[in-house]
Write a protein that holds these residues in place. Structure first.
Motif, PDB file in Angstrom:
ATOM      1  N   LEU A  86       0.845  -1.197   0.000  1.00  0.00           N
ATOM      2  CA  LEU A  86       0.000   0.000   0.000  1.00  0.00           C
ATOM      3  C   LEU A  86       0.877   1.242   0.000  1.00  0.00           C
ATOM      4  N   LYS A  87       0.651   2.123  -0.961  1.00  0.00           N
ATOM      5  CA  LYS A  87       1.411   3.377  -1.050  1.00  0.00           C
ATOM      6  C   LYS A  87       0.440   4.555  -0.984  1.00  0.00           C
ATOM      7  N   LEU A  88       0.797   5.532  -0.180  1.00  0.00           N
ATOM      8  CA  LEU A  88      -0.048   6.707   0.003  1.00  0.00           C
ATOM      9  C   LEU A  88      -0.068   7.558  -1.265  1.00  0.00           C
ATOM     10  N   LEU A  89      -1.263   7.968  -1.664  1.00  0.00           N
ATOM     11  CA  LEU A  89      -1.434   8.887  -2.795  1.00  0.00           C
ATOM     12  C   LEU A  89      -2.035  10.196  -2.281  1.00  0.00           C
ATOM     13  N   GLU A  90      -1.534  11.313  -2.766  1.00  0.00           N
ATOM     14  CA  GLU A  90      -2.113  12.599  -2.400  1.00  0.00           C
ATOM     15  C   GLU A  90      -3.446  12.817  -3.114  1.00  0.00           C
ATOM     16  N   SER A  91      -3.590  12.193  -4.296  1.00  0.00           N
ATOM     17  CA  SER A  91      -4.848  12.318  -5.045  1.00  0.00           C
ATOM     18  C   SER A  91      -5.919  11.418  -4.419  1.00  0.00           C
ATOM     19  N   ASP A  92      -7.168  11.836  -4.535  1.00  0.00           N
ATOM     20  CA  ASP A  92      -8.300  11.150  -3.895  1.00  0.00           C
ATOM     21  C   ASP A  92      -8.789  10.007  -4.791  1.00  0.00           C
ATOM     22  N   GLU A  93      -8.047   8.884  -4.795  1.00  0.00           N
ATOM     23  CA  GLU A  93      -8.410   7.754  -5.660  1.00  0.00           C
ATOM     24  C   GLU A  93      -7.823   6.453  -5.119  1.00  0.00           C
ATOM     25  N   ILE A  94      -8.399   5.341  -5.576  1.00  0.00           N
ATOM     26  CA  ILE A  94      -7.879   4.016  -5.254  1.00  0.00           C
ATOM     27  C   ILE A  94      -7.362   3.405  -6.553  1.00  0.00           C
ATOM     28  N   LYS A  95      -6.062   3.177  -6.601  1.00  0.00           N
ATOM     29  CA  LYS A  95      -5.460   2.506  -7.753  1.00  0.00           C
ATOM     30  C   LYS A  95      -5.117   1.086  -7.335  1.00  0.00           C
ATOM     31  N   MET A  96      -5.298   0.133  -8.225  1.00  0.00           N
ATOM     32  CA  MET A  96      -4.996  -1.256  -7.874  1.00  0.00           C
ATOM     33  C   MET A  96      -4.375  -1.985  -9.050  1.00  0.00           C
ATOM     34  N   SER A  97      -3.368  -2.825  -8.740  1.00  0.00           N
ATOM     35  CA  SER A  97      -2.749  -3.680  -9.752  1.00  0.00           C
ATOM     36  C   SER A  97      -2.437  -5.028  -9.119  1.00  0.00           C
ATOM     37  N   SER A  98      -2.243  -6.046  -9.967  1.00  0.00           N
ATOM     38  CA  SER A  98      -1.936  -7.386  -9.468  1.00  0.00           C
ATOM     39  C   SER A  98      -1.105  -8.141 -10.492  1.00  0.00           C
ATOM     40  N   ASP A  99      -0.291  -9.086  -9.986  1.00  0.00           N
ATOM     41  CA  ASP A  99       0.490  -9.923 -10.895  1.00  0.00           C
ATOM     42  C   ASP A  99      -0.334 -11.091 -11.432  1.00  0.00           C
ATOM     43  N   ASN A 100      -1.586 -11.215 -10.984  1.00  0.00           N
ATOM     44  CA  ASN A 100      -2.483 -12.256 -11.483  1.00  0.00           C
ATOM     45  C   ASN A 100      -3.533 -11.613 -12.374  1.00  0.00           C
ATOM     46  N   HIS A 101      -3.496 -11.937 -13.663  1.00  0.00           N
ATOM     47  CA  HIS A 101      -4.374 -11.275 -14.627  1.00  0.00           C
ATOM     48  C   HIS A 101      -5.849 -11.638 -14.449  1.00  0.00           C
ATOM     49  N   LYS A 102      -6.130 -12.678 -13.653  1.00  0.00           N
ATOM     50  CA  LYS A 102      -7.517 -13.097 -13.425  1.00  0.00           C
ATOM     51  C   LYS A 102      -8.211 -12.248 -12.346  1.00  0.00           C
ATOM     52  N   MET A 103      -7.431 -11.446 -11.634  1.00  0.00           N
ATOM     53  CA  MET A 103      -7.994 -10.674 -10.531  1.00  0.00           C
ATOM     54  C   MET A 103      -8.703  -9.422 -11.028  1.00  0.00           C
ATOM     55  N   PRO A 104      -9.966  -9.198 -10.615  1.00  0.00           N
ATOM     56  CA  PRO A 104     -10.607  -7.914 -10.915  1.00  0.00           C
ATOM     57  C   PRO A 104      -9.906  -6.809 -10.128  1.00  0.00           C
ATOM     58  N   LEU A 105      -9.885  -5.623 -10.669  1.00  0.00           N
ATOM     59  CA  LEU A 105      -9.173  -4.508 -10.043  1.00  0.00           C
ATOM     60  C   LEU A 105     -10.123  -3.371  -9.669  1.00  0.00           C
ATOM     61  N   ASP A 106     -11.365  -3.753  -9.333  1.00  0.00           N
ATOM     62  CA  ASP A 106     -12.381  -2.768  -8.960  1.00  0.00           C
ATOM     63  C   ASP A 106     -13.180  -3.290  -7.765  1.00  0.00           C
ATOM     64  N   GLU A 107     -14.420  -2.832  -7.606  1.00  0.00           N
ATOM     65  CA  GLU A 107     -15.245  -3.206  -6.449  1.00  0.00           C
ATOM     66  C   GLU A 107     -15.532  -4.701  -6.360  1.00  0.00           C
ATOM     67  N   LYS A 108     -15.276  -5.453  -7.431  1.00  0.00           N
ATOM     68  CA  LYS A 108     -15.480  -6.909  -7.398  1.00  0.00           C
ATOM     69  C   LYS A 108     -14.373  -7.603  -6.616  1.00  0.00           C
ATOM     70  N   ASN A 109     -13.292  -6.887  -6.341  1.00  0.00           N
ATOM     71  CA  ASN A 109     -12.178  -7.442  -5.574  1.00  0.00           C
ATOM     72  C   ASN A 109     -12.314  -7.029  -4.110  1.00  0.00           C
ATOM     73  N   ASP A 110     -12.150  -7.989  -3.197  1.00  0.00           N
ATOM     74  CA  ASP A 110     -12.324  -7.696  -1.771  1.00  0.00           C
ATOM     75  C   ASP A 110     -11.296  -6.697  -1.242  1.00  0.00           C
ATOM     76  N   VAL A 111     -10.128  -6.640  -1.866  1.00  0.00           N
ATOM     77  CA  VAL A 111      -9.103  -5.664  -1.477  1.00  0.00           C
ATOM     78  C   VAL A 111      -9.591  -4.253  -1.773  1.00  0.00           C
ATOM     79  N   TYR A 112     -10.053  -4.043  -2.977  1.00  0.00           N
ATOM     80  CA  TYR A 112     -10.584  -2.743  -3.384  1.00  0.00           C
ATOM     81  C   TYR A 112     -11.787  -2.367  -2.507  1.00  0.00           C
ATOM     82  N   LYS A 113     -12.653  -3.378  -2.261  1.00  0.00           N
ATOM     83  CA  LYS A 113     -13.848  -3.152  -1.457  1.00  0.00           C
ATOM     84  C   LYS A 113     -13.483  -2.692  -0.041  1.00  0.00           C
TER      85      LYS A 113
END
Length: 284
Positions: A43-70
Motif C-alpha cells: 500500500l502506497k499513500l497517494l495525495e490524489s483522492d483515488e484508489i489505484k490497484m494492480s496485481s500480478d495475477n491477470h484473473k484478478m478484478p481490479l475494482d469493487e469486485k475485488n475484496d481488497v478494493y472493497k
C-alpha cells in the motif's frame, strides 16, 4: 509512505454448520489455522483522492469486485479519507480454492490502511468492517489458530502448538462459496464435533484431533465434484495421517508429521494435479 502486509492462506481443521439465521446466514462453528502460503499487499499513500490497484495475477478484478478494493473503499467512506492509495496485490494463494485468499487479502488491506491512513481502529472496528466484506475476514484479521462461531464474526484465539507439515492439492477447477451454501440441507448434512476438536487441540492430542476433524460442506461439494474424493483417497494411500477438504473446496489438504512423508505425497500428487504445495502451519 509504504506499508507491506502478508496475507496467509487458511485451512479448516473443522467446519460445522449448526443452523441458519432468518437473514439467510448460516450458524457456523469452525476451527481454522494459517499456513505459510502467502499473498502480499503493498500500500502506497497517494495525495490524489483515488484508489489505484494492480496485481500480478491477470484473473484478478481490479475494482469493487475485488475484496481488497472493497476494503479500501469501505474505509475511505467510513472515515472520510480524502487521500488515496495505490494497492499492489501479489498472488500466490489459488483463487476460489477454499483457502481464504480473498478474505486474507481484504484483512491485510484493513490492517495496512489502518497504519497508512493513521485510523487507529480497534480490533472490534476492524472486524466490523471485515464482516461487511465476507464471513472469513474477521478470522483472517486475527489469523493463527482460532475458533470461529456465529456468522463468522466471533473469533476466539486458541493457544496451541500444532506443528505439522501440510500438503495442499488444488484441482483444475474452482468453487465459489456462494454456490455451495444454498445447497446445504440441515436435515441431512454431516455434523462435526467442534467442541471435542477444540479440546484435543488445546490438550495437544494429535491423534484425538485427527479423529474429530471434519467438514460439513464436503458432502455437498463432493456430490458436485467427485474428483475431490479421488484426491483424498490418493493422499491417504500415500501416507497422509488425515485428508480433508478446506472451506467450501475444492482444495484438499493432508497433515503429515514428517517432511519426508510430506515429500512422498507431493511427488505422488504432482502427476495427478498441477497445483500442489508443501507448507507448514504458522505458529503464533
Amino acid at each position: 509512505m509504504e506499508v507491506i502486509e502478508k496475507a496467509p492462506a487458511k485451512i479448516n481443521l473443522g467446519l460445522d454448520i449448526a443452523g441458519k439465521h432468518p437473514d439467510g446466514y448460516h450458524e457456523l462453528s469452525m476451527i481454522m489455522v494459517s499456513v505459510d502460503l502467502n499473498d502480499y499487499i503493498t500500500l502506497k499513500l497517494l495525495e490524489s483522492d483515488e484508489i489505484k490497484m494492480s496485481s500480478d495475477n491477470h484473473k484478478m478484478p481490479l475494482d469493487e469486485k475485488n475484496d481488497v478494493y472493497k476494503a479500501a473503499l469501505l474505509l475511505k467512506e467510513k472515515y472520510s479519507i480524502t487521500k488515496g492509495v495505490d494497492i499492489t496485490l501479489q498472488k500466490s494463494i489459488p483463487i476460489c480454492a477454499g483457502l481464504g485468499g480473498g478474505s486474507s487479502d481484504a484483512a491485510a488491506t484493513i490492517r495496512g490502511l489502518n497504519k497508512l491512513w493513521h485510523l487507529e481502529m480497534s480490533k472490534e472496528e476492524m472486524i466490523e468492517i471485515g464482516f461487511q466484506i465476507g464471513s472469513d475476514v474477521p478470522y483472517c484479521l486475527e489469523a493463527g489458530c482460532s475458533l470461529v462461531t456465529g456468522k463468522g464474526e466471533i473469533v476466539e484465539r486458541l493457544e496451541t502448538s500444532l506443528s505439522s507439515w501440510v500438503v495442499l492439492v488444488k484441482p483444475h477447477f474452482g468453487i465459489s462459496t456462494r454456490t455451495v451454501f444454498p445447497k446445504v440441507d440441515l436435515e441431512t448434512i454431516s455434523r462435526v464435533d467442534i467442541s471435542s476438536l477444540k479440546k484435543a487441540l488445546l490438550a495437544k492430542d494429535y491423534e484425538g484431533m485427527i479423529s474429530y476433524m471434519g467438514n460439513s460442506l464436503e458432502d455437498v461439494t463432493i456430490a458436485r465434484k467427485p474428483f475431490i474424493q479421488k484426491i483424498k483417497d490418493r493422499m491417504l494411500k500415500c501416507g497422509a495421517d488425515v485428508t480433508l477438504m478446506t472451506g467450501s473446496g475444492p482444495t484438499v489438504f493432508a497433515l503429515c508429521p514428517t517432511e519426508k512423508r510430506a515429500d512422498r505425497i507431493v511427488n505422488s500428487m504432482k502427476g495427478f494435479c498441477k497445483e500442489v504445495y508443501k507448507v507448514r502451519i504458522l505458529q503464533g
